[in-house]
Design a protein around this motif. Structure first.
Motif, PDB file in Angstrom:
ATOM      1  N   ASN A  39      -9.730  -5.951  12.204  1.00  0.00           N
ATOM      2  CA  ASN A  39     -10.274  -4.592  12.200  1.00  0.00           C
ATOM      3  C   ASN A  39     -11.207  -4.455  10.994  1.00  0.00           C
ATOM      4  OD1 ASN A  39     -10.726  -1.820  11.787  1.00  0.00           O
ATOM      5  ND2 ASN A  39      -8.759  -1.261  12.697  1.00  0.00           N
ATOM      6  N   PRO A  40     -12.525  -4.577  11.211  1.00  0.00           N
ATOM      7  CA  PRO A  40     -13.442  -4.555  10.072  1.00  0.00           C
ATOM      8  C   PRO A  40     -13.437  -3.236   9.306  1.00  0.00           C
ATOM      9  CG  PRO A  40     -14.648  -4.508  12.162  1.00  0.00           C
ATOM     10  CD  PRO A  40     -13.222  -4.792  12.488  1.00  0.00           C
ATOM     11  N   GLU A  41     -13.185  -2.125  10.007  1.00  0.00           N
ATOM     12  CA  GLU A  41     -13.122  -0.842   9.304  1.00  0.00           C
ATOM     13  C   GLU A  41     -11.940  -0.809   8.340  1.00  0.00           C
ATOM     14  OE1 GLU A  41     -13.428  -1.058  12.614  1.00  0.00           O
ATOM     15  OE2 GLU A  41     -15.161   0.131  13.247  1.00  0.00           O
ATOM     16  N   PHE A  42     -10.784  -1.256   8.823  1.00  0.00           N
ATOM     17  CA  PHE A  42      -9.570  -1.296   8.004  1.00  0.00           C
ATOM     18  C   PHE A  42      -9.763  -2.246   6.827  1.00  0.00           C
ATOM     19  CE2 PHE A  42      -4.650  -1.854   8.275  1.00  0.00           C
ATOM     20  CZ  PHE A  42      -4.498  -0.940   7.243  1.00  0.00           C
ATOM     21  N   TRP A  43     -10.376  -3.399   7.108  1.00  0.00           N
ATOM     22  CA  TRP A  43     -10.626  -4.408   6.079  1.00  0.00           C
ATOM     23  C   TRP A  43     -11.545  -3.871   4.983  1.00  0.00           C
ATOM     24  CZ3 TRP A  43     -15.620  -7.014   6.028  1.00  0.00           C
ATOM     25  CH2 TRP A  43     -15.730  -7.965   5.006  1.00  0.00           C
ATOM     26  N   LEU A  44     -12.630  -3.205   5.377  1.00  0.00           N
ATOM     27  CA  LEU A  44     -13.564  -2.684   4.384  1.00  0.00           C
ATOM     28  C   LEU A  44     -12.944  -1.539   3.589  1.00  0.00           C
ATOM     29  CD1 LEU A  44     -16.363  -2.953   3.185  1.00  0.00           C
ATOM     30  CD2 LEU A  44     -17.209  -1.345   4.910  1.00  0.00           C
ATOM     31  N   PHE A  45     -12.139  -0.721   4.263  1.00  0.00           N
ATOM     32  CA  PHE A  45     -11.453   0.365   3.561  1.00  0.00           C
ATOM     33  C   PHE A  45     -10.517  -0.198   2.496  1.00  0.00           C
ATOM     34  CE2 PHE A  45      -7.777   3.154   3.014  1.00  0.00           C
ATOM     35  CZ  PHE A  45      -8.392   4.357   2.689  1.00  0.00           C
ATOM     36  N   GLU A  46      -9.769  -1.240   2.848  1.00  0.00           N
ATOM     37  CA  GLU A  46      -8.866  -1.875   1.885  1.00  0.00           C
ATOM     38  C   GLU A  46      -9.652  -2.499   0.738  1.00  0.00           C
ATOM     39  OE1 GLU A  46      -5.344  -3.809   0.179  1.00  0.00           O
ATOM     40  OE2 GLU A  46      -5.772  -1.972   1.305  1.00  0.00           O
ATOM     41  N   ARG A  90      -2.588 -10.457  -1.301  1.00  0.00           N
ATOM     42  CA  ARG A  90      -1.329  -9.994  -0.708  1.00  0.00           C
ATOM     43  C   ARG A  90      -1.207  -8.513  -1.059  1.00  0.00           C
ATOM     44  NH1 ARG A  90       0.513 -15.204  -2.500  1.00  0.00           N
ATOM     45  NH2 ARG A  90       1.088 -16.511  -0.736  1.00  0.00           N
ATOM     46  N   SER A  91      -1.699  -7.692  -0.174  1.00  0.00           N
ATOM     47  CA  SER A  91      -1.877  -6.276  -0.477  1.00  0.00           C
ATOM     48  C   SER A  91      -0.578  -5.593  -0.881  1.00  0.00           C
ATOM     49  CB  SER A  91      -2.473  -5.560   0.738  1.00  0.00           C
ATOM     50  OG  SER A  91      -2.644  -4.182   0.471  1.00  0.00           O
ATOM     51  N   ASP A  92      -0.710  -4.639  -1.808  1.00  0.00           N
ATOM     52  CA  ASP A  92       0.441  -3.826  -2.199  1.00  0.00           C
ATOM     53  C   ASP A  92       0.626  -2.640  -1.266  1.00  0.00           C
ATOM     54  OD1 ASP A  92      -1.999  -2.796  -3.107  1.00  0.00           O
ATOM     55  OD2 ASP A  92      -1.042  -1.628  -4.684  1.00  0.00           O
ATOM     56  N   ASP A  93      -0.305  -2.453  -0.321  1.00  0.00           N
ATOM     57  CA  ASP A  93      -0.169  -1.398   0.678  1.00  0.00           C
ATOM     58  C   ASP A  93       0.652  -1.935   1.849  1.00  0.00           C
ATOM     59  OD1 ASP A  93      -1.558  -0.240   3.435  1.00  0.00           O
ATOM     60  OD2 ASP A  93      -1.210   1.294   1.901  1.00  0.00           O
ATOM     61  N   PRO A  94       1.830  -1.353   2.149  1.00  0.00           N
ATOM     62  CA  PRO A  94       2.710  -1.908   3.192  1.00  0.00           C
ATOM     63  C   PRO A  94       2.025  -2.030   4.549  1.00  0.00           C
ATOM     64  CG  PRO A  94       3.872  -0.249   1.902  1.00  0.00           C
ATOM     65  CD  PRO A  94       2.434  -0.169   1.492  1.00  0.00           C
ATOM     66  N   ASP A  95       1.258  -1.016   4.936  1.00  0.00           N
ATOM     67  CA  ASP A  95       0.596  -1.061   6.243  1.00  0.00           C
ATOM     68  C   ASP A  95      -0.428  -2.190   6.304  1.00  0.00           C
ATOM     69  OD1 ASP A  95       2.071   1.099   7.139  1.00  0.00           O
ATOM     70  OD2 ASP A  95       0.550   2.575   6.567  1.00  0.00           O
ATOM     71  N   TYR A  96      -1.170  -2.332   5.234  1.00  0.00           N
ATOM     72  CA  TYR A  96      -2.187  -3.384   5.249  1.00  0.00           C
ATOM     73  C   TYR A  96      -1.543  -4.761   5.174  1.00  0.00           C
ATOM     74  CZ  TYR A  96      -6.710  -5.591   4.755  1.00  0.00           C
ATOM     75  OH  TYR A  96      -7.833  -6.353   4.985  1.00  0.00           O
ATOM     76  N   ARG A  97      -0.426  -4.862   4.467  1.00  0.00           N
ATOM     77  CA  ARG A  97       0.256  -6.146   4.392  1.00  0.00           C
ATOM     78  C   ARG A  97       0.754  -6.570   5.767  1.00  0.00           C
ATOM     79  NH1 ARG A  97      -0.134 -10.861   3.085  1.00  0.00           N
ATOM     80  NH2 ARG A  97       1.770 -12.054   2.825  1.00  0.00           N
ATOM     81  N   VAL A  98       1.286  -5.627   6.541  1.00  0.00           N
ATOM     82  CA  VAL A  98       1.706  -5.935   7.917  1.00  0.00           C
ATOM     83  C   VAL A  98       0.510  -6.425   8.722  1.00  0.00           C
ATOM     84  CG1 VAL A  98       2.520  -4.907  10.074  1.00  0.00           C
ATOM     85  CG2 VAL A  98       3.665  -4.357   7.924  1.00  0.00           C
ATOM     86  N   TYR A  99      -0.628  -5.770   8.546  1.00  0.00           N
ATOM     87  CA  TYR A  99      -1.856  -6.167   9.230  1.00  0.00           C
ATOM     88  C   TYR A  99      -2.277  -7.572   8.817  1.00  0.00           C
ATOM     89  CZ  TYR A  99      -6.950  -6.521   9.766  1.00  0.00           C
ATOM     90  OH  TYR A  99      -8.224  -6.958  10.039  1.00  0.00           O
ATOM     91  N   GLN A 100      -2.206  -7.874   7.516  1.00  0.00           N
ATOM     92  CA  GLN A 100      -2.572  -9.201   7.038  1.00  0.00           C
ATOM     93  C   GLN A 100      -1.726 -10.292   7.686  1.00  0.00           C
ATOM     94  OE1 GLN A 100      -2.217  -8.487   2.724  1.00  0.00           O
ATOM     95  NE2 GLN A 100      -4.354  -9.129   2.523  1.00  0.00           N
ATOM     96  N   VAL A 101      -0.437 -10.067   7.759  1.00  0.00           N
ATOM     97  CA  VAL A 101       0.465 -11.052   8.353  1.00  0.00           C
ATOM     98  C   VAL A 101       0.155 -11.236   9.837  1.00  0.00           C
ATOM     99  CG1 VAL A 101       2.878 -11.532   8.939  1.00  0.00           C
ATOM    100  CG2 VAL A 101       2.292 -10.639   6.666  1.00  0.00           C
ATOM    101  N   LYS A 102      -0.052 -10.134  10.527  1.00  0.00           N
ATOM    102  CA  LYS A 102      -0.364 -10.190  11.957  1.00  0.00           C
ATOM    103  C   LYS A 102      -1.666 -10.941  12.199  1.00  0.00           C
ATOM    104  CE  LYS A 102      -1.127  -7.191  15.991  1.00  0.00           C
ATOM    105  NZ  LYS A 102      -1.206  -5.772  16.457  1.00  0.00           N
TER     106      LYS A 102
END
Length: 290
Positions: A179-186, A224-236
């Protein structure tokens, strides 16, 4: 595998000029921070120290890693193998960043307000460039750009792909959780945290050891993001990517695997040349039948 493609960019590391790495790194860092005259000699010295350490401590590890991957390139691969190799390489790169933090902390503590503002503007410029590259308004343009990038990376390792493989790439991109939008936001969130930490280090006059700890955490949270939602996204996303790479590899031809084998061997040879080591006797002879 993707990290290798990013690191080596399809060319001989010798031709790219690893020996010119300190100067190139200086130019790149200066474009983000705009070092003053008093910081320049200390920065260049720290960069040279890092490259001396990296050449001796890490290039042999990269070469050994490539040797392991190369020895399995003619076999079917699983997503677990791909993820395992990726994690091993990430661990090596993490050591490189950690050493950079230790060497750069005194310089980071010397950055002034004008340099932090300069960095903020440079972040904005970089984000605009990535937005144009990944967030095209037209969905078709965005898909085509993603296909072009992926085909280029895969052909860099395996050589020219066929139509069946291209179809697999298109399907993989269309079903990818990227998700490029999510990635750029992070990315922008991390940048703001970085600026905040730099401001804190400048105003609170904390001991250098504590500053090193703060910067280490900053680097760790970048991958390894400290944001739980983004970390789940990273793993997925990582799991999906490993599966996609395995599926892509398993439909390659003997000729393509030979191309990949030779490419990995060339990279490994370049790395060992840079460290003064010779390539070990190749006990994993490539024996794919055409």
């Amino acid at each position: 595998m993707i990290a290798v493609l990013v690191l080596f960019s399809g060319c001989s590391i010798v031709r790219l000029g690893y020996d010119h790495g300190p100067q190139l790194t200086w130019w790149w860092l200066d474009s983000y921070v705009d070092f003053d005259r008093t910081q320049k000699p200390h920065t260049k010295q720290a960069i040279r120290q890092w490259f001396d350490w990296h050449r001796n401590a890490q290039l042999p590890e990269y070469a050994d890693w490539l040797s392991v991957v190369r020895s399995r390139i003619n076999d079917p691969l699983t997503s677990g193998q791909i993820c395992g190799w990726s994690e091993e390489l990430q661990d090596l790169i993490a050591l490189a960043f950690d050493h950079a933090v230790q060497l750069s902390t005194p310089l980071i503590l010397s950055l002034g307000e004008a340099q932090r503002r300069y960095l903020e503007k440079r972040y904005s410029k970089s984000n605009d460039k990535l937005r144009r590259k990944y967030l095209q308004p037209d969905p078709k343009d965005r898909l085509n750009a993603a296909i072009k990038r992926t085909v280029k990376r895969i052909e860099n390792l395996y050589g020219v792909i066929n139509e069946k493989q291209r179809s697999l790439i298109i399907t993989g991109i269309e079903t990818s959780p990227f998700n490029p939008e999510f990635w750029l936001f992070e990315r922008q969130r991390r940048q703001q945290i970085t600026l905040s930490v730099l401001q804190q280090l400048a105003t609170e006059a904390i001991p250098e050891e504590q500053a090193v700890a703060e910067l280490r955490q900053l680097v760790e949270h970048t991958y390894r993001s400290d944001d739980p939602d983004y970390r789940v996204y990273q793993v997925k996303l990582a799991e999906y990517t490993c599966d996609f790479i395995a599926r892509m590899h398993n439909v390659t031809t003997p000729t393509q695997r030979r191309h990949a084998y030779d490419k990995l061997k060339n990279w490994e040879t370049d790395l060992r040349t840079l460290t003064g080591d010779s390539l070990p006797v190749d006990t994993q002879l490539y024996n794919a039948s055409e």
